[in-house]
Design a protein around this motif. Structure first.
Motif, PDB file in Angstrom:
ATOM      1  N   GLY A  15      38.716 -56.205 -12.191  1.00  0.00           N
ATOM      2  CA  GLY A  15      40.265 -55.900 -12.820  1.00  0.00           C
ATOM      3  C   GLY A  15      40.684 -54.611 -12.429  1.00  0.00           C
ATOM      4  O   GLY A  15      41.742 -54.182 -12.945  1.00  0.00           O
ATOM      5  N   LYS A  16      40.043 -53.866 -11.502  1.00  0.00           N
ATOM      6  CA  LYS A  16      40.403 -52.489 -10.775  1.00  0.00           C
ATOM      7  C   LYS A  16      41.943 -52.553 -10.262  1.00  0.00           C
ATOM      8  O   LYS A  16      42.677 -51.955 -10.548  1.00  0.00           O
ATOM      9  CB  LYS A  16      39.391 -52.034 -10.184  1.00  0.00           C
ATOM     10  CG  LYS A  16      38.079 -51.893 -10.742  1.00  0.00           C
ATOM     11  CD  LYS A  16      37.264 -51.180  -9.753  1.00  0.00           C
ATOM     12  CE  LYS A  16      36.675 -51.761  -8.503  1.00  0.00           C
ATOM     13  NZ  LYS A  16      35.997 -53.258  -8.734  1.00  0.00           N
ATOM     14  N   THR A  17      41.883 -53.412  -9.256  1.00  0.00           N
ATOM     15  CA  THR A  17      43.344 -53.452  -8.589  1.00  0.00           C
ATOM     16  C   THR A  17      44.330 -54.090  -9.749  1.00  0.00           C
ATOM     17  O   THR A  17      45.445 -53.640  -9.508  1.00  0.00           O
ATOM     18  CB  THR A  17      43.104 -54.453  -7.369  1.00  0.00           C
ATOM     19  OG1 THR A  17      42.027 -54.075  -6.316  1.00  0.00           O
ATOM     20  CG2 THR A  17      44.419 -54.575  -6.569  1.00  0.00           C
ATOM     21  N   GLU A  18      43.979 -55.064 -10.372  1.00  0.00           N
ATOM     22  CA  GLU A  18      45.019 -55.595 -11.097  1.00  0.00           C
ATOM     23  C   GLU A  18      45.306 -54.589 -12.307  1.00  0.00           C
ATOM     24  O   GLU A  18      46.741 -54.546 -12.741  1.00  0.00           O
ATOM     25  CB  GLU A  18      44.560 -56.822 -12.203  1.00  0.00           C
ATOM     26  CG  GLU A  18      44.137 -58.143 -11.368  1.00  0.00           C
ATOM     27  CD  GLU A  18      45.341 -58.499 -10.543  1.00  0.00           C
ATOM     28  OE1 GLU A  18      46.534 -58.536 -11.233  1.00  0.00           O
ATOM     29  OE2 GLU A  18      45.381 -58.806  -9.381  1.00  0.00           O
ATOM     30  N   LEU A  19      44.625 -53.621 -12.528  1.00  0.00           N
ATOM     31  CA  LEU A  19      45.128 -52.519 -13.440  1.00  0.00           C
ATOM     32  C   LEU A  19      46.377 -51.760 -12.710  1.00  0.00           C
ATOM     33  O   LEU A  19      47.381 -51.604 -13.476  1.00  0.00           O
ATOM     34  CB  LEU A  19      43.884 -51.625 -13.959  1.00  0.00           C
ATOM     35  CG  LEU A  19      44.280 -50.300 -14.729  1.00  0.00           C
ATOM     36  CD1 LEU A  19      44.782 -50.682 -15.773  1.00  0.00           C
ATOM     37  CD2 LEU A  19      43.101 -49.280 -14.760  1.00  0.00           C
ATOM     38  N   ALA A  20      46.325 -51.430 -11.622  1.00  0.00           N
ATOM     39  CA  ALA A  20      47.415 -50.812 -11.075  1.00  0.00           C
ATOM     40  C   ALA A  20      48.525 -51.518 -10.926  1.00  0.00           C
ATOM     41  O   ALA A  20      49.661 -51.165 -10.833  1.00  0.00           O
ATOM     42  CB  ALA A  20      46.694 -50.411  -9.583  1.00  0.00           C
TER      43      ALA A  20
END
Length: 292
Positions: free
Chosen positions: A51-56
């Motif tokens: 979920g790293k990209t989804e966090l942004a």
């Protein structure tokens, strides 16, 4: 210089991200809040699919901000990251004005009309709320980190032919890394650091319930148990949160009421991406024991 993204508190981060379907752990919510208050870039590291990209994306959506993304890869350079000139258009302009002096032509061709802004310049020049996502930073060459240090240090970019562009407000910067390459200490010093691991069983249950709300609780519980059993195995690619959600949606599409060894075996291709992992899971995973 203030950040274009502001949260009122840690609870505000958690609540606003939850509205976007992102269930943040206390560590995630706290670090995002501090990044907004301090105006520092946020370096998010962890395995693929947590979920790293989804966090942004969730941060941008929570503020109705523009998400500007620089996708890193081997060979990405200044022309792809910051800006470049439209050489074909410049050549056409020079050809059309062949009777002009060079000074006249040069003033024209090095103007806004011929500039091709790339993600870093786009984010710096934005007047409204902006989230700059520098995705998979570890896939870029070491040289790109020098460019990032300059841009993220002063939030300004110098274009020799036009002058210096300085941000009127800082974009909220998120750098992601899968840790395939060690990032420089200089880059790390300029960022707040957040490591996201695979979520706890309870947090992942909340994520599934948020994204697949019609899934029966008993089936969700069984799914989480199987996922965690697979993550405990020595697989080439452990199932990510996104693959957990794919599997949940698959089970709903199949009309499953519960999990059994046959259904798990037939649908492993949704959550495992290598044939040797699937073979290993079919051989080693005792579904009945896991679900006891």
């Amino acid at each position: 210089m203030s950040s274009s993204i502001q949260f009122a508190s840690v609870d505000d981060v958690r609540d606003r991200l939850a509205e976007q379907g992102y269930i943040a752990s206390p560590a995630v919510a706290t670090t995002v809040y501090l990044a907004s208050v301090l105006g520092k870039p946020l370096l998010v590291e962890g395995p693929a699919g947590v979920g790293k990209t989804e966090l942004a994306r969730a941060i941008a959506a929570a503020h109705q901000a523009e998400l500007v993304r620089l996708q890193c890869y081997e060979g990405v350079d200044e022309a792809r990251a910051i800006y470049e000139w439209d050489h074909a258009k410049q050549l056409m302009r020079i050809t059309a004005g062949k009777d002009e002096s060079w000074e006249t032509a040069r003033t024209d061709i090095f103007s806004e009309e011929f500039l091709l802004p790339r993600p870093l310049l786009t984010a710096i020049r934005n007047d409204g709320p902006t989230v700059l996502l520098i995705d998979e930073t570890d896939k870029a060459d070491v040289e790109i980190e020098g460019l990032l240090l300059e841009v993220l240090g002063d939030f300004q970019i110098t274009i020799p032919e036009m002058g210096t562009v300085t941000a009127t407000q800082k974009p909220f910067v998120v750098l992601t890394s899968n840790a395939t390459r060690e990032l420089s200490e200089a880059l790390r010093r300029r960022c707040l650091f957040l490591h996201i691991e695979f979520p706890s069983a309870e947090l992942e249950r909340q994520i599934v319930e948020s994204q697949v709300p019609d899934m029966p609780h008993a089936l969700t519980d069984s799914l989480i148990r199987i996922i965690n059993a697979l993550r405990a195995m020595p697989l080439r690619k452990l199932p990510s949160v996104s693959e957990t959600l794919d599997w949940a949606r698959t089970l709903m599409a199949l009309g499953a009421k519960d999990l059994d060894p046959e259904l798990v075996s037939q649908s492993l291709g949704v959550i495992l991406k290598h044939q040797d992992d699937i073979d290993k899971a079919r051989e080693k995973l005792d579904v009945a024991q896991v679900l006891e």
